[in-house]
Write a protein that holds these residues in place. Structure first.
Motif, PDB file in Angstrom:
ATOM      1  N   THR A 330       0.830  -1.214   0.000  1.00  9.52           N
ATOM      2  CA  THR A 330       0.000   0.000   0.000  1.00  9.52           C
ATOM      3  C   THR A 330       0.863   1.262   0.000  1.00  9.52           C
ATOM      4  OG1 THR A 330      -0.204  -0.243   2.416  1.00  9.52           O
ATOM      5  CG2 THR A 330      -2.019  -1.067   1.059  1.00  9.52           C
ATOM      6  N   GLU A 334       0.794   4.101  -2.952  1.00  6.75           N
ATOM      7  CA  GLU A 334       0.601   5.517  -2.651  1.00  6.75           C
ATOM      8  C   GLU A 334       1.706   6.368  -3.266  1.00  6.75           C
ATOM      9  OE1 GLU A 334      -0.525   8.288   1.224  1.00  6.75           O
ATOM     10  OE2 GLU A 334       0.462   6.355   1.512  1.00  6.75           O
ATOM     11  N   LEU A 404      -6.254   4.017   0.690  1.00  5.52           N
ATOM     12  CA  LEU A 404      -5.800   4.836  -0.433  1.00  5.52           C
ATOM     13  C   LEU A 404      -6.871   5.814  -0.917  1.00  5.52           C
ATOM     14  CD1 LEU A 404      -3.999   2.002  -2.429  1.00  5.52           C
ATOM     15  CD2 LEU A 404      -2.884   3.893  -1.241  1.00  5.52           C
ATOM     16  N   THR A 407      -5.927   9.457  -1.914  1.00  9.51           N
ATOM     17  CA  THR A 407      -5.218   9.562  -3.197  1.00  9.51           C
ATOM     18  C   THR A 407      -6.183   9.436  -4.368  1.00  9.51           C
ATOM     19  OG1 THR A 407      -3.253   8.593  -2.159  1.00  9.51           O
ATOM     20  CG2 THR A 407      -3.293   8.647  -4.551  1.00  9.51           C
TER      21      THR A 407
END
Length: 440
Positions: A330, A334, A404, A407
């Motif tokens: 993750t 990112e 996430l 984002t």
């Protein structure tokens, strides 16, 4: 008698290495060494001599590691201990024995890597075949040194990328590490303390080899010389084979690797996967195609490690690997998505390099396909109340998307159509995961 036989073999190999022998320059090895290579497979110890497997393997490994023969070292220690006896009249007999063992005073210094690259190339598969035939307990004690020796041969790629030694060694390494990971504890004898110590060393050596070879050699441009198309294709194929074995046969099937070693191994993948994203926008477009393909392959392997689509028999081991991998994955996602946003803002209306777009699209597609099990989801760095809610609703499979979400919210205004479409898909999946529906 068996040890003396190996000492004679060592002496013959050593005596065949001299400056007047030009066979290696002609692409062949001296006749004496060719004969020895034919004899070595016949030296496999019988059942009554099973304790000789370890000395045999260690003797062969000294040629791979460029080290002094174990028999040579032992005989020197004996000579030092018996120095008084030599002074008391036994000097002649001991010196004669030293010549039999290949340990005479002349030429005591081992040739090291000068054993001859062609001889080592032929020796590597022979040694590996013998190792795989050895009893489990003998293999267990020798496996760390075998892995280390193969790793040193694989590292010759940095100095001689067109050579064949690193290729032969990489193929043999795949065979050894695959077979060793599948070994069961019960087959390695009753001394569990010795077994655990040996396996800890084994995993440490495995991590060292992957860190050096994967990160240092694979997916990189190693030489200014332009290799032939066939050679470049073969090298890329072998790199991808090493990667596949690393993920599918090592990380997914391991049952006893320490957590710190698992973290090192997954970090190897992460470091290789980060190469494309770490390059500035001005140079990322110059990256050779095979380099970006390898980095994407490492990224996809990390997604595969986190997936809950597993075989039942290997579930506990893979679950441990998944828990270690998910947080690293993750963070990598990112960084990649953040880099895409930054590059798009910096370039304005100018188009992004295709390699940057392909990497971002790959990440978004893999995120949409990824399904987590409950233990892997719990390892995510998201608020506890969200974990509790997902667990109660049994909707933990896409928990990684929640981490996430900030984002994704920034990517909805991307100028790249494929990115916008994939972000919309991910946002719908998040809504479904949270149990949110349209009001009308």
């Amino acid at each position: 008698m068996y040890l003396r036989l190996m000492a004679v073999m060592h002496l013959m190999i050593k005596s065949s290495m001299n400056s007047s022998d030009y066979d290696s320059e002609l692409g062949s090895i001296p006749a004496v060494q060719r004969g020895i290579l034919e004899i070595i497979p016949m030296l496999r110890p019988t059942t009554m001599l099973s304790s000789m497997w370890s000395p045999l393997l260690l003797e062969l490994l000294c040629y791979l590691n460029g080290e002094e023969s174990p028999l040579h070292r032992n005989s020197k220690e004996i000579r030092e201990q018996n120095s008084d006896a030599l002074a008391n009249g036994t000097k002649r007999s001991s010196v004669e024995q030293g010549h039999i063992n290949g340990t005479g005073t002349k030429g005591d210094t081992v040739v090291g890597c000068g054993w001859g690259i062609l001889f080592i190339e032929k020796l590597v598969p022979i040694m590996v075949n013998l190792f795989l035939e050895a009893p489990p307990n003998e293999r267990c004690s020798a496996s760390p040194q075998v892995i280390q020796g193969l790793g040193r041969c694989m590292n010759t790629r940095r100095d001689n990328p067109r050579g064949t030694l690193w290729r032969v060694s990489a193929e043999c390494f795949n065979r050894v590490v695959t077979d060793e990971v599948r070994q069961e504890n019960a087959e390695c004898g009753s001394d569990m303390n010795s077994y655990r110590l040996s396996r800890a060393r084994f995993w440490k050596e495995v991590a060292d080899v992957y860190e050096t070879f994967l990160v240092g050699s694979c997916g990189r441009v190693l030489s200014s010389d332009v290799p032939s198309a066939d050679s470049a294709t073969a090298d890329e194929s072998l790199e991808m084979t090493v990667l596949t074995v690393f993920g599918d046969s090592v990380l997914k099937l391991q049952k006893e690797a320490p957590v710190e070693v698992l973290q090192r191994l997954v970090n190897c993948l992460d470091r290789c996967a980060s190469r494309t994203g770490s390059l500035p926008i001005q140079t990322v477009g110059l990256l050779p195609l095979h380099c970006s393909r390898f980095s994407l392959g490492c990224l996809q392997m990390m997604f595969s490690l986190c997936s809950c689509i597993l075989k039942t028999s290997s579930y506990p081991a893979v679950s441990e690997t998944s828990k270690v991998s998910i947080s690293i994955l993750t963070k990598r996602c990112e960084v990649i998505l953040g880099q895409f946003l930054a590059d798009e803002n910096d370039l304005g209306d100018r188009p992004l390099p295709s390699v940057r777009i392909e990497e971002t699209v790959c990440v978004l597609q893999e995120l949409a396909r990824l399904i987590l099990d409950i233990e892997t989801a719990n390892a995510l760095n998201i608020p506890l109340y969200l974990k509790d809610a997902l667990r109660e609703n049994q909707s933990h499979g896409r928990a990684h998307l929640l981490s996430l979400l900030p984002t994704f919210s920034e990517l909805v205004v991307s100028r790249e159509p494929r990115v916008r479409e994939l972000v919309q898909v991910l946002l719908r999946l998040i809504s479904s995961e949270l149990g949110l529906q349209r009001l009308t």
